[in-house]
Design an enzyme around this catalytic site. Sequence first.
Site, PDB file in Angstrom:
ATOM      1  N   SER A 175      61.970  81.209  61.561  1.00 23.95           N
ATOM      2  CA  SER A 175      63.154  81.925  61.094  1.00 23.95           C
ATOM      3  C   SER A 175      64.261  81.808  62.145  1.00 23.95           C
ATOM      4  O   SER A 175      64.592  80.700  62.554  1.00 23.95           O
ATOM      5  CB  SER A 175      62.790  83.386  60.783  1.00 23.95           C
ATOM      6  N   ASP A 431      59.927  80.501  49.913  1.00 22.49           N
ATOM      7  CA  ASP A 431      60.711  81.239  50.905  1.00 22.49           C
ATOM      8  C   ASP A 431      62.191  81.228  50.523  1.00 22.49           C
ATOM      9  O   ASP A 431      62.805  80.161  50.431  1.00 22.49           O
ATOM     10  CB  ASP A 431      60.527  80.591  52.278  1.00 22.49           C
ATOM     11  N   HIS A 456      57.445  82.361  53.992  1.00 23.22           N
ATOM     12  CA  HIS A 456      58.213  82.307  55.236  1.00 23.22           C
ATOM     13  C   HIS A 456      57.331  81.854  56.404  1.00 23.22           C
ATOM     14  O   HIS A 456      56.359  82.514  56.746  1.00 23.22           O
ATOM     15  CB  HIS A 456      58.793  83.698  55.513  1.00 23.22           C
TER      16      HIS A 456
END
Length: 497
Positions: A175, A431, A456
């Site tokens: 991320s 995601d 994710h």
Amino acid sequence: MSKKLSLFTVTVTLLCVHVLHALPYSHYQSRKHHGDSDKRVPHITELFFTQTLDHFNFNSMGNGTFNQRYLLIDNFWKKGYGPIFFYTGNEGDIWEFALNSGFITELAAQQRALVIFAEHRFYGRSQPFGKDSFLIPQIGLLTVEQALADYAVMLTELREQLGATQCPVIVFGGSYGGMLSVYMRLKYPNIVTGALAASAPVRSTAGMGDPAQFFRDVTNDFEKVAPECTNAVRSAFHELKELADNRVFSHIQSEFLLCKVPTTEQDIRHLYLLLRNAFTLMAMLDYPYSTYFMGKMPANPVKVACETMLRGPDLLANLRNTAGIVYNTTGTLTCLDLYGLFMECADPTGCGLGYDSLAWDYQACTEISMCYESNNETDMFPALSFSESDREQYCYKRWGVTPRPKWLKTQFFGDDLSSTSNIIFSNGNLDPWANGGIRQSISPSLVAINISGGAHHLDLRGSNDADPVSVIIARRTEADLIAQWVDNERIRLRKSP
């Protein structure tokens, strides 16, 4: 690009500890996980590094320092030879990322690598000014550039101290941490050999792309499970809006078991945001097994949510119970604290709670652009705008700053990355962050890996019996590429004078 896959042949890299910059013994903490008899189990040691407060202004803080936390795993390492795997910590406590990134330590065990998880400044226990860290102007030292410099300095010092200056460094991140891994390879190629950037939204956070993309993709996750599921969510929000328009606030309180009666438009907006955030988290964390990461989540939470939404004719009760998958996982809350469970901030996908949420809110108000909106046309949520103008007004009121929406693209290239090399961009098709990242390979060494059935940064998680075949293949591909990069760097080093 296709290539023949071989089983995990990756070299794992980790960070070394510099005595000159390490804190005295009294600051040392160690946490051992599992028994020493299992040589493949990571032994995690918590340490602190004496870090420079301001890397770019010699007058503002002089040579001031703060204690930056990092976790060291060296029981797999072939000292002085094995690579260093360095996790570029992101917006939270570093332990949470370390305990949810088992792929890195699995590779380290096989590649005899040293592993380091570095905590991002202003998060967790790495507070430069203690309880005053979130005051103005102290908070101004929270920037992407300062964080990258922290990691570069830490890596350089620890490599020297551990006799690892010839050990290739691979950075990992998920991320925002994946973005930082990309940026480390861009800005410090003299230190970093390659990067695995999992679920790294380097495009959307640089203001590139469609503001409606994120919540459209959240909706698509639920649509894939059952089209009637998204229809039920839309209808439930419509019923809620009718109650709000008619100011039947007491009924809203009873339907959603709120601790207080909502009385204003802002209360209703906050309820919309809280409910939307529940669906966002379930889409992001739609793993095929139960997890405890950013909160407790059941296996396949999107499927569980759809089953809950379709349980009966009372759509508002179903919507409440679906949100409870996130906000009332134990079922023990007797009422929902509207403002205690969710904080509105400059990140429409949610900042979380506590001090870490303040740090992320500030970053979303300065360099990291997240003007994502729901519109009730391409998504199933109420129309909730968050334009650049909305962002400017909020951020100036909250932090006294005006965002620079074009800076991240200028500073870190956006998706114009052809001048660099040795980066893996992995994304799962479940995601909602994926389409804000790099989905197509740019060159043979700038490789996009798309993981069917992946949420994710699923590939960073440890192996699990419930893993889809796609993520197993993805990890093997990542391992092979990293092994090649490490081998090539060793050859380069041997040829250097």
